[in-house]
Design a protein around this motif. Structure first.
Motif, PDB file in Angstrom:
ATOM      1  N   LEU A 138     -63.073  92.921 -68.927  1.00  0.00           N
ATOM      2  CA  LEU A 138     -61.865  93.280 -69.675  1.00  0.00           C
ATOM      3  C   LEU A 138     -60.967  92.067 -69.877  1.00  0.00           C
ATOM      4  CD1 LEU A 138     -60.965  96.684 -67.959  1.00  0.00           C
ATOM      5  CD2 LEU A 138     -61.756  96.358 -70.310  1.00  0.00           C
ATOM      6  N   ALA A 139     -60.881  91.210 -68.854  1.00  0.00           N
ATOM      7  CA  ALA A 139     -60.041  90.011 -68.946  1.00  0.00           C
ATOM      8  C   ALA A 139     -60.555  89.063 -70.026  1.00  0.00           C
ATOM      9  CB  ALA A 139     -60.004  89.294 -67.598  1.00  0.00           C
ATOM     10  N   PHE A 140     -61.869  88.875 -70.073  1.00  0.00           N
ATOM     11  CA  PHE A 140     -62.462  88.007 -71.105  1.00  0.00           C
ATOM     12  C   PHE A 140     -62.149  88.560 -72.497  1.00  0.00           C
ATOM     13  CE2 PHE A 140     -65.739  86.737 -74.050  1.00  0.00           C
ATOM     14  CZ  PHE A 140     -65.937  85.389 -73.775  1.00  0.00           C
ATOM     15  N   THR A 141     -62.376  89.868 -72.662  1.00  0.00           N
ATOM     16  CA  THR A 141     -62.166  90.503 -73.971  1.00  0.00           C
ATOM     17  C   THR A 141     -60.705  90.450 -74.392  1.00  0.00           C
ATOM     18  OG1 THR A 141     -64.002  92.022 -73.493  1.00  0.00           O
ATOM     19  CG2 THR A 141     -62.515  92.628 -75.290  1.00  0.00           C
ATOM     20  N   LEU A 142     -59.811  90.806 -73.462  1.00  0.00           N
ATOM     21  CA  LEU A 142     -58.387  90.815 -73.788  1.00  0.00           C
ATOM     22  C   LEU A 142     -57.870  89.402 -74.043  1.00  0.00           C
ATOM     23  CD1 LEU A 142     -55.872  92.548 -74.126  1.00  0.00           C
ATOM     24  CD2 LEU A 142     -55.448  92.329 -71.670  1.00  0.00           C
ATOM     25  N   GLY A 143     -58.356  88.432 -73.263  1.00  0.00           N
ATOM     26  CA  GLY A 143     -57.967  87.041 -73.486  1.00  0.00           C
ATOM     27  C   GLY A 143     -58.376  86.566 -74.873  1.00  0.00           C
ATOM     28  N   PHE A 144     -59.575  86.942 -75.289  1.00  0.00           N
ATOM     29  CA  PHE A 144     -60.067  86.596 -76.632  1.00  0.00           C
ATOM     30  C   PHE A 144     -59.167  87.219 -77.704  1.00  0.00           C
ATOM     31  CE2 PHE A 144     -62.625  86.899 -80.412  1.00  0.00           C
ATOM     32  CZ  PHE A 144     -63.437  85.768 -80.402  1.00  0.00           C
ATOM     33  N   ILE A 145     -58.812  88.493 -77.520  1.00  0.00           N
ATOM     34  CA  ILE A 145     -57.985  89.204 -78.503  1.00  0.00           C
ATOM     35  C   ILE A 145     -56.576  88.618 -78.565  1.00  0.00           C
ATOM     36  CG2 ILE A 145     -56.886  91.423 -79.025  1.00  0.00           C
ATOM     37  CD1 ILE A 145     -59.412  92.775 -77.821  1.00  0.00           C
ATOM     38  N   VAL A 146     -55.965  88.406 -77.403  1.00  0.00           N
ATOM     39  CA  VAL A 146     -54.586  87.900 -77.363  1.00  0.00           C
ATOM     40  C   VAL A 146     -54.491  86.536 -78.038  1.00  0.00           C
ATOM     41  CG1 VAL A 146     -52.762  87.018 -75.841  1.00  0.00           C
ATOM     42  CG2 VAL A 146     -53.884  89.190 -75.308  1.00  0.00           C
ATOM     43  N   TYR A 147     -55.435  85.642 -77.730  1.00  0.00           N
ATOM     44  CA  TYR A 147     -55.351  84.309 -78.342  1.00  0.00           C
ATOM     45  C   TYR A 147     -55.679  84.361 -79.838  1.00  0.00           C
ATOM     46  CZ  TYR A 147     -55.532  79.342 -79.096  1.00  0.00           C
ATOM     47  OH  TYR A 147     -55.274  78.089 -79.568  1.00  0.00           O
ATOM     48  N   SER A 148     -56.559  85.262 -80.226  1.00  0.00           N
ATOM     49  CA  SER A 148     -56.869  85.429 -81.659  1.00  0.00           C
ATOM     50  C   SER A 148     -55.625  85.863 -82.417  1.00  0.00           C
ATOM     51  CB  SER A 148     -57.989  86.464 -81.844  1.00  0.00           C
ATOM     52  OG  SER A 148     -59.186  86.014 -81.259  1.00  0.00           O
ATOM     53  N   ILE A 149     -54.835  86.733 -81.812  1.00  0.00           N
ATOM     54  CA  ILE A 149     -53.566  87.167 -82.425  1.00  0.00           C
ATOM     55  C   ILE A 149     -52.597  85.989 -82.502  1.00  0.00           C
ATOM     56  CG2 ILE A 149     -51.515  88.618 -82.090  1.00  0.00           C
ATOM     57  CD1 ILE A 149     -53.413  90.709 -80.799  1.00  0.00           C
ATOM     58  N   PHE A 150     -52.517  85.207 -81.409  1.00  0.00           N
ATOM     59  CA  PHE A 150     -51.657  84.022 -81.413  1.00  0.00           C
ATOM     60  C   PHE A 150     -52.023  83.077 -82.567  1.00  0.00           C
ATOM     61  CE2 PHE A 150     -49.951  83.562 -76.776  1.00  0.00           C
ATOM     62  CZ  PHE A 150     -49.405  84.838 -76.880  1.00  0.00           C
ATOM     63  N   LYS A 151     -53.311  82.887 -82.790  1.00  0.00           N
ATOM     64  CA  LYS A 151     -53.767  81.970 -83.851  1.00  0.00           C
ATOM     65  C   LYS A 151     -53.300  82.437 -85.229  1.00  0.00           C
ATOM     66  CE  LYS A 151     -58.241  81.511 -83.238  1.00  0.00           C
ATOM     67  NZ  LYS A 151     -59.594  80.944 -83.447  1.00  0.00           N
ATOM     68  N   VAL A 152     -53.325  83.748 -85.445  1.00  0.00           N
ATOM     69  CA  VAL A 152     -52.904  84.296 -86.739  1.00  0.00           C
ATOM     70  C   VAL A 152     -51.388  84.176 -86.896  1.00  0.00           C
ATOM     71  CG1 VAL A 152     -52.733  86.400 -88.130  1.00  0.00           C
ATOM     72  CG2 VAL A 152     -54.855  85.877 -86.907  1.00  0.00           C
ATOM     73  N   VAL A 153     -50.658  84.547 -85.852  1.00  0.00           N
ATOM     74  CA  VAL A 153     -49.187  84.572 -85.909  1.00  0.00           C
ATOM     75  C   VAL A 153     -48.601  83.169 -86.062  1.00  0.00           C
ATOM     76  CG1 VAL A 153     -47.079  85.114 -84.605  1.00  0.00           C
ATOM     77  CG2 VAL A 153     -49.003  86.719 -84.603  1.00  0.00           C
ATOM     78  N   PHE A 154     -49.198  82.193 -85.365  1.00  0.00           N
ATOM     79  CA  PHE A 154     -48.617  80.845 -85.335  1.00  0.00           C
ATOM     80  C   PHE A 154     -49.420  79.815 -86.147  1.00  0.00           C
ATOM     81  CE2 PHE A 154     -47.379  82.895 -81.298  1.00  0.00           C
ATOM     82  CZ  PHE A 154     -45.996  82.855 -81.442  1.00  0.00           C
ATOM     83  N   LYS A 155     -50.270  80.279 -87.050  1.00  0.00           N
ATOM     84  CA  LYS A 155     -51.161  79.361 -87.765  1.00  0.00           C
ATOM     85  C   LYS A 155     -50.419  78.363 -88.659  1.00  0.00           C
ATOM     86  CE  LYS A 155     -52.141  82.444 -91.700  1.00  0.00           C
ATOM     87  NZ  LYS A 155     -53.219  83.109 -92.468  1.00  0.00           N
ATOM     88  N   ASN A 156     -49.249  78.733 -89.150  1.00  0.00           N
ATOM     89  CA  ASN A 156     -48.504  77.844 -90.040  1.00  0.00           C
ATOM     90  C   ASN A 156     -47.440  77.012 -89.314  1.00  0.00           C
ATOM     91  OD1 ASN A 156     -49.890  78.747 -92.367  1.00  0.00           O
ATOM     92  ND2 ASN A 156     -48.543  80.546 -92.501  1.00  0.00           N
ATOM     93  N   ASN A 157     -47.369  77.171 -87.992  1.00  0.00           N
ATOM     94  CA  ASN A 157     -46.372  76.435 -87.214  1.00  0.00           C
ATOM     95  C   ASN A 157     -46.868  75.037 -86.847  1.00  0.00           C
ATOM     96  OD1 ASN A 157     -45.460  79.132 -87.188  1.00  0.00           O
ATOM     97  ND2 ASN A 157     -44.338  78.803 -85.296  1.00  0.00           N
ATOM     98  N   ASN A 158     -45.924  74.150 -86.665  1.00  0.00           N
ATOM     99  CA  ASN A 158     -46.260  72.810 -86.201  1.00  0.00           C
ATOM    100  C   ASN A 158     -46.838  72.900 -84.784  1.00  0.00           C
ATOM    101  OD1 ASN A 158     -45.306  70.292 -84.509  1.00  0.00           O
ATOM    102  ND2 ASN A 158     -45.432  69.606 -86.647  1.00  0.00           N
ATOM    103  N   LEU A 159     -48.038  72.356 -84.590  1.00  0.00           N
ATOM    104  CA  LEU A 159     -48.746  72.505 -83.312  1.00  0.00           C
ATOM    105  C   LEU A 159     -47.966  71.905 -82.144  1.00  0.00           C
ATOM    106  CD1 LEU A 159     -51.285  73.392 -81.797  1.00  0.00           C
ATOM    107  CD2 LEU A 159     -52.310  71.173 -82.343  1.00  0.00           C
ATOM    108  N   SER A 160     -47.405  70.717 -82.350  1.00  0.00           N
ATOM    109  CA  SER A 160     -46.685  70.039 -81.275  1.00  0.00           C
ATOM    110  C   SER A 160     -45.446  70.820 -80.854  1.00  0.00           C
ATOM    111  CB  SER A 160     -46.291  68.634 -81.736  1.00  0.00           C
ATOM    112  OG  SER A 160     -45.558  67.984 -80.732  1.00  0.00           O
ATOM    113  N   LYS A 161     -44.673  71.281 -81.839  1.00  0.00           N
ATOM    114  CA  LYS A 161     -43.458  72.044 -81.532  1.00  0.00           C
ATOM    115  C   LYS A 161     -43.793  73.383 -80.888  1.00  0.00           C
ATOM    116  CE  LYS A 161     -40.382  70.022 -85.024  1.00  0.00           C
ATOM    117  NZ  LYS A 161     -39.558  70.282 -86.239  1.00  0.00           N
TER     118      LYS A 161
END
Length: 332
Positions: free
Chosen positions: A146-169
């Motif tokens: 469950l941890a592997f699956t949820l970790g994959f999902i949570v970070y996938s959501i992060f990638k979509v939400v913050f895809k246009n943000n400056n990586l360093s900031k």
């Protein structure tokens, strides 16, 4: 001195030693990502983790009650004191061996396997409470998946939400947020892991006739919380190095995703009274996040080595505990 009283004292000392070792063995997982991303200096991370582990340990007792009666029945356990002492010696030995080699193995697997192995040596396979033991084993197996699956999902959501943000900031902002998630993960670690020693001490008190209820005595709760906090203050640099850098290169945004995943699952298990391996959950969360970030960026060799250790911990600790029981039985 009465033999039963002596055995009880040895068990209390052994259980507190187990909690202390668990503090620097397993708690390192809770702060590894925050240290590796430099969100927290090592000394500050350890102080934070020690305090939050103590608070977490004082908050719940459900997991302790599960350990007390879920694996074997302490009210009918044959030669219970020797069984419990043998289990503690086995679990401590395995924890120290894996800590020495920097392998993030599971203290939960070690103590649960040890109790089962010693109980079987004392009274045969029927000594095991199969309903409770099966539930515990199922939780240990499912939680990292469950941890592997949820970790994959949570970070996938992060990638979509913050895809246009400056990586360093973005990473800089997440570095501040990671202080909070490290504290949260340390707190949830205390709610689950510290209670295993509480359950063991209570099991011994019942088996030796000192208490007649599975309720956890307050002095047991405070003692175990303190031992876990002190163990945490020692730190576990070898484990931090493995979890914080040898699974994948962790950036603050990865660390936050992994911390939130691990804390959620550990706390969820605590609320329903199930012991899980915080090591498995946290490491699997990082693997899930790493897979979502960049599959080739995960160091699968380290993951394979960890997986092998996880698989062999139960049978090895059970075997050591059984042998330890036969040795102790010669003296008590």
């Amino acid at each position: 001195m009465d033999t039963l009283f002596l055995l009880t004292i040895l068990i209390v000392i052994g259980a507190l030693a187990f909690d202390f070792i668990n503090g620097f063995h397993d708690t390192a997982n809770a702060i590894a990502t925050a240290v590796s991303t430099k969100a927290l200096k090592p000394r500050h991370a350890i102080i934070l983790a020690a305090v939050m582990n103590f608070v977490g340990a004082m908050t719940f007792t459900g997991v302790a009650k599960t350990i007390t009666q879920g694996i074997v029945d302490p009210f009918t356990l044959e030669n219970g004191s020797v069984v419990i002492l043998a289990a503690l010696i086995s679990a401590i030995a395995w924890n120290l061996i894996t800590w020495y080699y920097g392998i993030p193995s599971s203290s939960s697997h070690a103590i649960i396997g040890s109790i089962a192995g010693a109980a079987i040596a004392a009274a045969g396979i029927n000594a095991i409470n199969f309903a409770g033991f099966g539930k515990i084993i199922l939780a240990l197996i499912l939680s990292p998946l469950l941890a592997f699956t949820l970790g994959f999902i949570v970070y996938s959501i992060f990638k979509v939400v913050f895809k246009n943000n400056n990586l360093s900031k973005t990473n800089q902002r997440f570095r501040y947020f990671q202080i909070a998630t490290a504290a949260l993960q340390s707190y949830t670690h205390g709610t689950n892991d510290a209670q295993k020693a509480m359950g063991i001490i209570t099991m011994a008190l019942i088996a030796n006739g000192y208490v007649t209820s599975t309720d956890i005595p307050f002095w047991v709760q405070v003692s175990c919380a303190t031992a876990m906090g002190l163990g945490t203050s020692v730190g576990g640099w070898k484990i931090i190095k493995t979890v914080g850098g040898k699974i994948m290169k962790i950036r603050p945004v990865n660390g936050v995703a992994a911390d939130l995943t691990g804390a959620s699952l550990i706390f969820g298990a605590t609320t329903i009274g199930l012991p899980v391996s915080t090591t498995h959950v946290i490491s699997s969360s990082i693997l899930g996040v790493g897979s979502a970030h960049r599959l080739k960026g995960v160091k699968w060799g380290t993951a394979q080595r960890m997986l092998i250790t996880w698989v062999i911990t139960l049978p090895i600790s059970a075997t050591i505990a059984a042998l330890m029981y036969y040795v102790l039985n010669l003296f008590f």
